[in-house]
Scaffold this motif. Structure first.
Motif, mmCIF file in Angstrom:
data_model
loop_
_atom_site.group_PDB
_atom_site.id
_atom_site.type_symbol
_atom_site.label_atom_id
_atom_site.label_comp_id
_atom_site.label_asym_id
_atom_site.label_seq_id
_atom_site.Cartn_x
_atom_site.Cartn_y
_atom_site.Cartn_z
ATOM 1 N N TRP A 1 -6.801 -12.298 -10.728
ATOM 2 C CA TRP A 1 -5.490 -11.708 -10.532
ATOM 3 C C TRP A 1 -4.464 -12.586 -11.233
ATOM 4 N N ASP B 1 -4.461 -6.980 -12.391
ATOM 5 C CA ASP B 1 -5.732 -7.107 -11.679
ATOM 6 C C ASP B 1 -6.762 -7.844 -12.549
ATOM 7 N N ASP C 1 -9.215 -6.888 -14.127
ATOM 8 C CA ASP C 1 -9.603 -6.143 -15.325
ATOM 9 C C ASP C 1 -8.527 -6.192 -16.402
ATOM 10 N N GLN D 1 -0.932 -3.447 -12.092
ATOM 11 C CA GLN D 1 -0.966 -2.743 -10.818
ATOM 12 C C GLN D 1 0.409 -2.606 -10.164
ATOM 13 N N ALA E 1 -2.144 -4.918 -3.115
ATOM 14 C CA ALA E 1 -2.949 -4.534 -4.283
ATOM 15 C C ALA E 1 -4.398 -4.979 -4.110
ATOM 16 N N GLN E 2 -4.606 -6.167 -3.598
ATOM 17 C CA GLN E 2 -5.964 -6.653 -3.373
ATOM 18 C C GLN E 2 -6.656 -5.827 -2.284
ATOM 19 N N ARG F 1 -7.658 -2.465 -3.785
ATOM 20 C CA ARG F 1 -8.803 -2.631 -4.698
ATOM 21 C C ARG F 1 -10.102 -2.825 -3.920
#
Length: 185
Positions: A31, A124, A126, A130, A153-154, A157
């Motif tokens: 992150w 994130d 990837d 986000q 956000a975590q 996910r």
């Protein structure tokens, strides 16, 4: 910009008393927060950067790396770090973006000024954006709210099918969007 991948970049940063090279490849796999601000040696900026510095250890425990970015050079970042007690407590990356590549990649360059807007992006593992926040020059950001957004956000996910409602904080109830909820919230 939400749900788009960050664009390639290469920059030199000041971190932990050293100059280090950072690229977009270094960001992926964890992150990240990109914390843009207009300029070093200013007024609102050090209050924001200091606020994030106070949360850096907690962010690190969440697996988040912080990259502050302005169009100043890494040399200016070092000088500011050495000259200011508030900036001196920063342990995260201070990216120099004097050519404006990163600032333009994120779409936060002020036209005709060569300065970044006051903007925050949550990325994130990837490399996908986000969350983002952009404020006017005189409006400082809040690291506590940034922490809340990171945790939300975590959570989303790690918990597919769940979403975090307004004012959600870690441990609060979430929602599972469905036809049954339409018109009932």
């Amino acid at each position: 910009m939400i749900d788009t991948e960050i664009k390639p970049f290469s920059a030199t940063a000041f971190k932990d008393g050293e100059f280090v090279d950072v690229t977009d490849a270094d960001v992926k796999g964890k992150w990240a927060i990109f914390f843009f601000y207009p300029a070093d040696f200013t007024f609102v900026c050090p209050t924001e950067l200091g606020d994030v510095a106070d949360k850096y250890e907690e962010l690190q425990k969440l697996g988040v790396e912080v990259y502050s970015v302005s169009t100043d050079t890494h040399f200016v970042h070092k000088a500011w770090h050495d000259a200011s007690e508030t900036i001196g407590k920063i342990k995260y990356y201070m990216l120099g973006d004097q050519n404006g590549t990163i600032t333009n990649n994120f779409g936060v360059m002020r036209p005709g000024q060569g300065l970044a807007d006051r903007a925050t992006f949550l990325i994130d593992p990837d490399g996908v954006i986000q969350a983002m926040e952009i404020t006017a020059e005189g409006i400082g950001r809040d690291a506590d709210d940034l922490m809340r957004k990171v945790k939300a956000a975590q959570y989303v996910r790690n918990n597919p099918g769940q979403v975090c409602p307004a004012k959600w904080k870690e441990g609060d109830e979430t929602l599972a969007p469905s036809l049954d909820l339409v018109g009932k919230i």
